[in-house]
Scaffold this motif. Structure first.
Motif, PDB file in Angstrom:
ATOM      1  N   LEU A   1       0.867  -1.171   0.000  1.00  8.02           N
ATOM      2  CA  LEU A   1       0.000   0.000   0.000  1.00  8.02           C
ATOM      3  C   LEU A   1       0.906   1.222   0.000  1.00  8.02           C
ATOM      4  N   LEU A   2       0.863   1.979  -1.079  1.00 12.51           N
ATOM      5  CA  LEU A   2       1.674   3.180  -1.196  1.00 12.51           C
ATOM      6  C   LEU A   2       0.856   4.373  -0.703  1.00 12.51           C
ATOM      7  N   ILE A   3       1.418   5.134   0.240  1.00 11.67           N
ATOM      8  CA  ILE A   3       0.740   6.298   0.796  1.00 11.67           C
ATOM      9  C   ILE A   3       1.514   7.542   0.378  1.00 11.67           C
ATOM     10  N   VAL A   4       0.831   8.469  -0.269  1.00 12.76           N
ATOM     11  CA  VAL A   4       1.445   9.701  -0.764  1.00 12.76           C
ATOM     12  C   VAL A   4       0.815  10.872  -0.021  1.00 12.76           C
ATOM     13  N   LYS A   5       1.643  11.618   0.704  1.00 19.23           N
ATOM     14  CA  LYS A   5       1.158  12.734   1.513  1.00 19.23           C
ATOM     15  C   LYS A   5       1.526  14.066   0.863  1.00 19.23           C
ATOM     16  N   GLU A   6       0.542  14.922   0.766  1.00 24.12           N
ATOM     17  CA  GLU A   6       0.773  16.278   0.290  1.00 24.12           C
ATOM     18  C   GLU A   6       1.338  17.118   1.437  1.00 24.12           C
ATOM     19  N   THR A   7       2.411  17.835   1.184  1.00 25.12           N
ATOM     20  CA  THR A   7       3.017  18.700   2.190  1.00 25.12           C
ATOM     21  C   THR A   7       3.228  20.090   1.593  1.00 25.12           C
ATOM     22  N   SER A   8       3.654  21.013   2.411  1.00 23.59           N
ATOM     23  CA  SER A   8       3.924  22.368   1.921  1.00 23.59           C
ATOM     24  C   SER A   8       5.130  22.398   0.998  1.00 23.59           C
ATOM     25  N   ASN A   9       5.924  21.312   1.002  1.00 22.79           N
ATOM     26  CA  ASN A   9       7.120  21.226   0.155  1.00 22.79           C
ATOM     27  C   ASN A   9       6.998  20.164  -0.934  1.00 22.79           C
ATOM     28  N   GLY A  10       5.758  19.836  -1.302  1.00 25.68           N
ATOM     29  CA  GLY A  10       5.578  18.811  -2.314  1.00 25.68           C
ATOM     30  C   GLY A  10       4.967  17.554  -1.732  1.00 25.68           C
ATOM     31  N   TYR A  11       5.330  16.417  -2.295  1.00 27.16           N
ATOM     32  CA  TYR A  11       4.728  15.152  -1.894  1.00 27.16           C
ATOM     33  C   TYR A  11       5.774  14.238  -1.264  1.00 27.16           C
ATOM     34  N   ARG A  12       5.347  13.557  -0.198  1.00 32.41           N
ATOM     35  CA  ARG A  12       6.188  12.573   0.481  1.00 32.41           C
ATOM     36  C   ARG A  12       5.475  11.232   0.432  1.00 32.41           C
TER      37      ARG A  12
ATOM     38  N   GLN B   1     -10.397  21.942 -12.428  1.00 30.84           N
ATOM     39  CA  GLN B   1     -11.655  22.490 -12.916  1.00 30.84           C
ATOM     40  C   GLN B   1     -11.419  23.288 -14.200  1.00 30.84           C
ATOM     41  N   HIS B   2     -12.224  22.992 -15.215  1.00 31.71           N
ATOM     42  CA  HIS B   2     -12.176  23.659 -16.531  1.00 31.71           C
ATOM     43  C   HIS B   2     -10.926  23.313 -17.343  1.00 31.71           C
ATOM     44  N   ALA B   3     -10.051  22.447 -16.827  1.00 32.25           N
ATOM     45  CA  ALA B   3      -8.849  22.068 -17.577  1.00 32.25           C
ATOM     46  C   ALA B   3      -9.216  21.070 -18.673  1.00 32.25           C
ATOM     47  N   ASP B   4      -8.414  21.047 -19.736  1.00 26.54           N
ATOM     48  CA  ASP B   4      -8.658  20.103 -20.822  1.00 26.54           C
ATOM     49  C   ASP B   4      -7.573  19.035 -20.908  1.00 26.54           C
ATOM     50  N   ARG B   5      -6.661  19.021 -19.912  1.00 22.19           N
ATOM     51  CA  ARG B   5      -5.610  18.004 -19.870  1.00 22.19           C
ATOM     52  C   ARG B   5      -5.331  17.600 -18.423  1.00 22.19           C
ATOM     53  N   TRP B   6      -4.992  16.335 -18.260  1.00 27.43           N
ATOM     54  CA  TRP B   6      -4.514  15.847 -16.974  1.00 27.43           C
ATOM     55  C   TRP B   6      -3.048  16.240 -16.804  1.00 27.43           C
ATOM     56  N   GLU B   7      -2.661  16.579 -15.582  1.00 29.00           N
ATOM     57  CA  GLU B   7      -1.270  16.909 -15.268  1.00 29.00           C
ATOM     58  C   GLU B   7      -0.733  15.914 -14.245  1.00 29.00           C
ATOM     59  N   LYS B   8       0.451  15.407 -14.486  1.00 24.18           N
ATOM     60  CA  LYS B   8       1.039  14.400 -13.607  1.00 24.18           C
ATOM     61  C   LYS B   8       1.596  15.051 -12.344  1.00 24.18           C
ATOM     62  N   LEU B   9       1.307  14.461 -11.182  1.00 25.79           N
ATOM     63  CA  LEU B   9       1.846  14.962  -9.928  1.00 25.79           C
ATOM     64  C   LEU B   9       3.328  14.601  -9.828  1.00 25.79           C
ATOM     65  N   GLU B  10       4.090  15.509  -9.264  1.00 26.14           N
ATOM     66  CA  GLU B  10       5.530  15.289  -9.109  1.00 26.14           C
ATOM     67  C   GLU B  10       5.778  14.516  -7.817  1.00 26.14           C
ATOM     68  N   ILE B  11       5.675  13.205  -7.906  1.00 25.82           N
ATOM     69  CA  ILE B  11       5.921  12.346  -6.741  1.00 25.82           C
ATOM     70  C   ILE B  11       7.038  11.369  -7.075  1.00 25.82           C
ATOM     71  N   ASN B  12       7.629  10.815  -6.041  1.00 31.08           N
ATOM     72  CA  ASN B  12       8.692   9.833  -6.213  1.00 31.08           C
ATOM     73  C   ASN B  12       8.073   8.515  -6.649  1.00 31.08           C
ATOM     74  N   TRP B  13       8.220   8.179  -7.921  1.00 26.87           N
ATOM     75  CA  TRP B  13       7.570   6.997  -8.493  1.00 26.87           C
ATOM     76  C   TRP B  13       8.637   5.978  -8.873  1.00 26.87           C
ATOM     77  N   LYS B  14       8.670   4.851  -8.164  1.00 28.27           N
ATOM     78  CA  LYS B  14       9.708   3.854  -8.391  1.00 28.27           C
ATOM     79  C   LYS B  14       9.499   3.126  -9.711  1.00 28.27           C
ATOM     80  N   GLU B  15      10.610   2.744 -10.305  1.00 30.19           N
ATOM     81  CA  GLU B  15      10.558   2.078 -11.607  1.00 30.19           C
ATOM     82  C   GLU B  15       9.767   0.771 -11.546  1.00 30.19           C
ATOM     83  N   LYS B  16       9.816   0.094 -10.396  1.00 25.72           N
ATOM     84  CA  LYS B  16       9.113  -1.189 -10.301  1.00 25.72           C
ATOM     85  C   LYS B  16       7.607  -1.035 -10.465  1.00 25.72           C
ATOM     86  N   TYR B  17       7.066   0.163 -10.145  1.00 24.71           N
ATOM     87  CA  TYR B  17       5.628   0.362 -10.265  1.00 24.71           C
ATOM     88  C   TYR B  17       5.163   0.359 -11.714  1.00 24.71           C
TER      89      TYR B  17
END
Length: 348
Positions: free
Chosen positions: A12-23, A319-335
């Motif tokens: 179970l991968l848990i991604v937390k939003e912080t004031s300095n990005g994602y952990r 809201q009102h966007a026409d494209r999805w934007e990828k979140l800048e999180i640490n994403w391991k290659e194995k995923y």
């Protein structure tokens, strides 16, 4: 701030939003989460089913977990927990009722936050059971989705993978089995806090029955209306979420076939339906050539904001966007080689 819970193949991968990005960090390592449910009264209480290791509970928001429910003589009798839900309306002694479904198809409930469990044994005598069969493994079947009501504490809607939808108005004392023209392969079954008696169903039925990819019911499942216009290129609907502020605003993930949906190297799309309009492809910004099918959640606070998760990461549609934007999180290659199974979000 928000927390995202991603059910990967091995944790179970848990991604937390912080004031300095994602952990991000992982829990339940070595296991395969299947479904996750958060207590509506205490968001630190979370339940997570796994593919082979039973049901787990966290009381601190997902940091620590303990196995619950499985006992030799009582409790949940299968280690394959395929569905978990917490009632938003039904309580006993201040505890919201917890539900769990398994493979093979057995259905349980707990009135004490998972300490003890009772089985709804009467689903085993439903006449539709002789038709229950999971196509890749036709010798078995499982509880795919458990849907309590926001309005009626004694209502439960259940989908079996595959073969049936059935529901109860008296908390399982009796069941209405396979109402006329109901879907038989519901992959996601949702209710809404602002739409009494409405059910939403993302279905695999569209593969064998044209126009049956998506259905809604306005009477708790007694009757169904199919609304699949726009999904013709991708009739196999899988995951879905609904705008929490607008019960007529849905997004759905869909694929050309079951093979495409269950692969990590084929294409799947995301569509949106608003009001009585047809489904519209809103996949721009998501992986263009191939990915796992997209798991979807709606932002609980920000209006008309949605998230999609696949084996490449988490994507956000503003809201009102026409494209999805990828979140800048640490994403391991194995995923990249894994097929995510569930996706949840909560506020911290």
């Amino acid at each position: 701030m928000k927390e995202f819970f991603l059910g990967m193949d091995d944790a179970l991968l848990i991604v937390k939003e912080t004031s300095n990005g994602y952990r991000s960090f992982s829990r339940l390592e070595g296991m395969q989460p299947t479904r996750l449910a958060i207590d509506p009264q205490d968001k630190n209480i979370i339940y997570c089913g796994t593919q082979q290791d039973g049901l787990f509970k966290s009381e601190d928001g997902g940091n620590q977990w303990k196995a619950i429910g499985h006992k030799e003589s009582s409790g949940i009798q299968s280690a394959k927990v395929t569905a978990v839900a917490v009632s938003p309306s039904k309580q006993t002694n201040g505890n919201h009722i917890v539900y769990a479904g398994t493979e093979p198809s057995m259905l349980y409930y707990s009135m004490d936050r998972g300490e003890t469990w009772e089985e709804f044994k009467n689903i085993q005598s439903l006449s539709s059971k002789k038709h229950w069969s999971f196509p890749p493994r036709p010798y078995t079947h499982y509880v795919r989705w458990i849907t309590p009501s926001y309005f009626d504490e004694n209502y439960l809607g259940i989908s079996i993978e595959a073969g049936a939808f059935f529901y109860s108005k008296n908390h399982g004392a009796d069941w209405i089995d396979r109402p006329d023209d109901s879907p038989i392969d519901i992959h996601t079954l949702l209710a809404h806090p602002k739409a009494s008696n409405r059910l939403y169903a993302a279905c695999g039925d569209g593969i064998n029955k044209k126009g049956h990819s998506y259905a809604e019911s306005e009477d708790g499942g007694q009757s169904w209306q199919y609304m699949s216009e726009g999904l013709e290129k991708h009739p196999y609907a899988y995951n879905m979420t609904v705008n929490p502020n607008n019960p007529s605003d849905c997004i759905i993930s869909a694929a050309k076939s079951p093979r495409h949906a269950h692969s990590i190297s084929e294409y799947s799309a995301v569509y949106r339906k608003q009001g009585s309009n047809s489904w519209v492809d809103i996949s721009a910004g998501l992986p263009e050539n191939h990915s796992s099918i997209h798991n979807l959640v709606a932002d609980p606070v920000e209006a008309e904001v949605f998230y999609a998760m696949n084996n490449y990461g988490i994507y956000r549609l503003d809201q009102h966007a026409d494209r999805w934007e990828k979140l800048e999180i640490n994403w391991k290659e194995k995923y990249l080689k894994q097929r995510p199974s569930c996706f949840n979000i909560k506020l911290t």
